[in-house]
Design a protein around this motif. Structure first.
Motif, PDB file in Angstrom:
ATOM      1  N   GLU A   2       5.900 -45.822 -51.468  1.00  0.00           N
ATOM      2  CA  GLU A   2       6.349 -45.856 -52.852  1.00  0.00           C
ATOM      3  C   GLU A   2       5.566 -44.894 -53.729  1.00  0.00           C
ATOM      4  O   GLU A   2       6.076 -44.411 -54.739  1.00  0.00           O
ATOM      5  CB  GLU A   2       6.215 -47.282 -53.400  1.00  0.00           C
ATOM      6  N   CYS A   4       4.537 -41.900 -52.993  1.00  0.00           N
ATOM      7  CA  CYS A   4       4.673 -40.479 -52.663  1.00  0.00           C
ATOM      8  C   CYS A   4       5.699 -39.793 -53.557  1.00  0.00           C
ATOM      9  O   CYS A   4       6.530 -40.439 -54.199  1.00  0.00           O
ATOM     10  CB  CYS A   4       5.069 -40.310 -51.188  1.00  0.00           C
ATOM     11  N   ASP A   5       5.638 -38.478 -53.573  1.00  0.00           N
ATOM     12  CA  ASP A   5       6.645 -37.654 -54.228  1.00  0.00           C
ATOM     13  C   ASP A   5       7.694 -37.335 -53.156  1.00  0.00           C
ATOM     14  O   ASP A   5       7.534 -36.423 -52.357  1.00  0.00           O
ATOM     15  CB  ASP A   5       6.001 -36.372 -54.752  1.00  0.00           C
ATOM     16  N   LYS A   6       8.777 -38.128 -53.134  1.00  0.00           N
ATOM     17  CA  LYS A   6       9.651 -38.179 -51.966  1.00  0.00           C
ATOM     18  C   LYS A   6      10.268 -36.842 -51.543  1.00  0.00           C
ATOM     19  O   LYS A   6      10.262 -36.511 -50.352  1.00  0.00           O
ATOM     20  CB  LYS A   6      10.745 -39.224 -52.195  1.00  0.00           C
ATOM     21  N   PRO A   7      10.832 -36.025 -52.458  1.00  0.00           N
ATOM     22  CA  PRO A   7      11.422 -34.754 -51.987  1.00  0.00           C
ATOM     23  C   PRO A   7      10.410 -33.857 -51.275  1.00  0.00           C
ATOM     24  O   PRO A   7      10.691 -33.317 -50.201  1.00  0.00           O
ATOM     25  CB  PRO A   7      11.933 -34.109 -53.280  1.00  0.00           C
ATOM     26  N   PHE A   9       7.543 -34.857 -50.000  1.00  0.00           N
ATOM     27  CA  PHE A   9       7.019 -35.591 -48.845  1.00  0.00           C
ATOM     28  C   PHE A   9       7.876 -35.336 -47.605  1.00  0.00           C
ATOM     29  O   PHE A   9       7.364 -35.206 -46.487  1.00  0.00           O
ATOM     30  CB  PHE A   9       7.006 -37.085 -49.177  1.00  0.00           C
ATOM     31  N   VAL A  10       9.191 -35.239 -47.796  1.00  0.00           N
ATOM     32  CA  VAL A  10      10.107 -34.990 -46.680  1.00  0.00           C
ATOM     33  C   VAL A  10      10.182 -33.494 -46.362  1.00  0.00           C
ATOM     34  O   VAL A  10      10.261 -33.094 -45.195  1.00  0.00           O
ATOM     35  CB  VAL A  10      11.508 -35.538 -47.007  1.00  0.00           C
ATOM     36  N   SER A  62       1.590 -34.566 -51.645  1.00  0.00           N
ATOM     37  CA  SER A  62       2.796 -35.335 -51.962  1.00  0.00           C
ATOM     38  C   SER A  62       2.728 -36.770 -51.453  1.00  0.00           C
ATOM     39  O   SER A  62       3.540 -37.607 -51.853  1.00  0.00           O
ATOM     40  CB  SER A  62       4.027 -34.654 -51.355  1.00  0.00           C
ATOM     41  N   SER A  63       1.757 -37.081 -50.577  1.00  0.00           N
ATOM     42  CA  SER A  63       1.668 -38.434 -50.026  1.00  0.00           C
ATOM     43  C   SER A  63       1.174 -39.448 -51.043  1.00  0.00           C
ATOM     44  O   SER A  63       1.444 -40.650 -50.910  1.00  0.00           O
ATOM     45  CB  SER A  63       0.735 -38.447 -48.806  1.00  0.00           C
ATOM     46  N   GLU A 153       0.114 -40.865 -44.076  1.00  0.00           N
ATOM     47  CA  GLU A 153       1.250 -41.646 -44.563  1.00  0.00           C
ATOM     48  C   GLU A 153       2.532 -41.380 -43.773  1.00  0.00           C
ATOM     49  O   GLU A 153       3.550 -42.011 -44.029  1.00  0.00           O
ATOM     50  CB  GLU A 153       1.502 -41.341 -46.049  1.00  0.00           C
ATOM     51  N   TYR A 154       2.492 -40.476 -42.832  1.00  0.00           N
ATOM     52  CA  TYR A 154       3.692 -40.155 -42.057  1.00  0.00           C
ATOM     53  C   TYR A 154       3.776 -41.039 -40.824  1.00  0.00           C
ATOM     54  O   TYR A 154       2.761 -41.534 -40.313  1.00  0.00           O
ATOM     55  CB  TYR A 154       3.690 -38.675 -41.650  1.00  0.00           C
TER      56      TYR A 154
END
Length: 258
Positions: A2, A4-7, A9-10, A62-63, A153-154
């Motif tokens: 929750e 993380c900066d999702k875009p 992060f992926v 980003s995590s 976090e991955y």
């Protein structure tokens, strides 16, 4: 996660994997077998490889995790300290051979580069191990200290990609070390190249494989360096040695290749 900066992060692992694979486009596998034929192929490999740490920084930042951010900051420190060492020592061989074309560099190695400029070979090897994050320099991950660094976090396949980045970079640098310092696909006779062109690639792979085996062997010999020890060695020992390797290459170029 929750936090993380999702875009980003992926996107960051995809970017990192792409940048880890791209150097192979500039590395010749055998005489006449280069995905991207360029007179500046050495610079191409170094430029793309030096961009990969930026993606690792993005993964950690980003995590949104303090351990991941700390690992990303370590990556930044190590990159600043050792990318210049790798660049200078590799370009020193470009001076010695009078070319930045990797295929041409192999053809001009009347004497293997490791004998021609042992200072450059030693410095490049150490910088290669550090840049790929293998023991005793796996400081960025530091499992006992910061869990898994930027990758903490991955999970799943993306975590596998993060762990595989170091081996892709190590393989690319091992191929580069074999081309610059171990005469690449030499010394197979020219008639064999004409009959079996793939033999050059097999010999190059064997040399790179042995280099990687030696790097893995270091895991059983040395303990992990502290961050301050590694940075101090980079600036006080290996950076001056890299500059010395340039001087050695200039002397070799003037005396031996004039």
């Amino acid at each position: 996660p929750e936090s993380c900066d999702k875009p980003y992060f992926v996107f960051a692992p995809i970017l990192a994997l792409t940048l880890a694979i791209l150097p192979f486009a500039f590395i010749p596998a055998a005489p006449g077998f280069s995905p991207v034929k360029s007179p500046l192929s050495l610079l191409g490999v170094l430029a793309v490889a030096s961009a990969m740490p930026l993606a690792v920084l993005l993964m950690g930042w980003s995590s949104g995790n303090k351990f991941a951010i700390q690992g990303a900051v370590r990556e930044a420190f190590m990159t600043v300290a050792y990318e210049a060492v790798v660049f200078i020592s590799a370009l020193a061989m470009g001076i010695a051979y009078g070319t930045l074309d990797l295929e041409e560099a192999v053809l001009r190695q009347h004497l293997p580069g490791v004998l021609l400029n042992p200072v450059s070979a030693f410095v490049f090897f150490v910088g290669m191990v550090i840049s790929s994050g293998k023991l005793p320099f796996d400081i960025v991950e530091g499992e006992q200290e910061i869990v898994a660094g930027p990758y903490v976090e991955y999970s799943g396949i993306i975590f596998g990609i993060g762990m595989g980045l170091a081996y892709l970079k190590l393989y690319a640098f091992s191929l580069l070390f074999s081309l610059l310092y171990l005469a690449g696909w030499e010394p197979l006779p020219a008639p064999l190249y004409n009959l079996y062109p793939a033999l050059g690639g097999v010999l190059l792979f064997a040399k790179a494989y042995l280099v990687m085996l030696f790097v893995v062997f270091l895991r059983s010999v040395y303990g992990r360096y502290r961050l301050d020890q590694a940075l101090r060695a980079g600036w006080r020992v290996y950076f001056p040695l890299a500059l010395l390797s340039v001087l050695v290459s200039v002397v070799v170029r003037v005396v031996g290749y004039a």
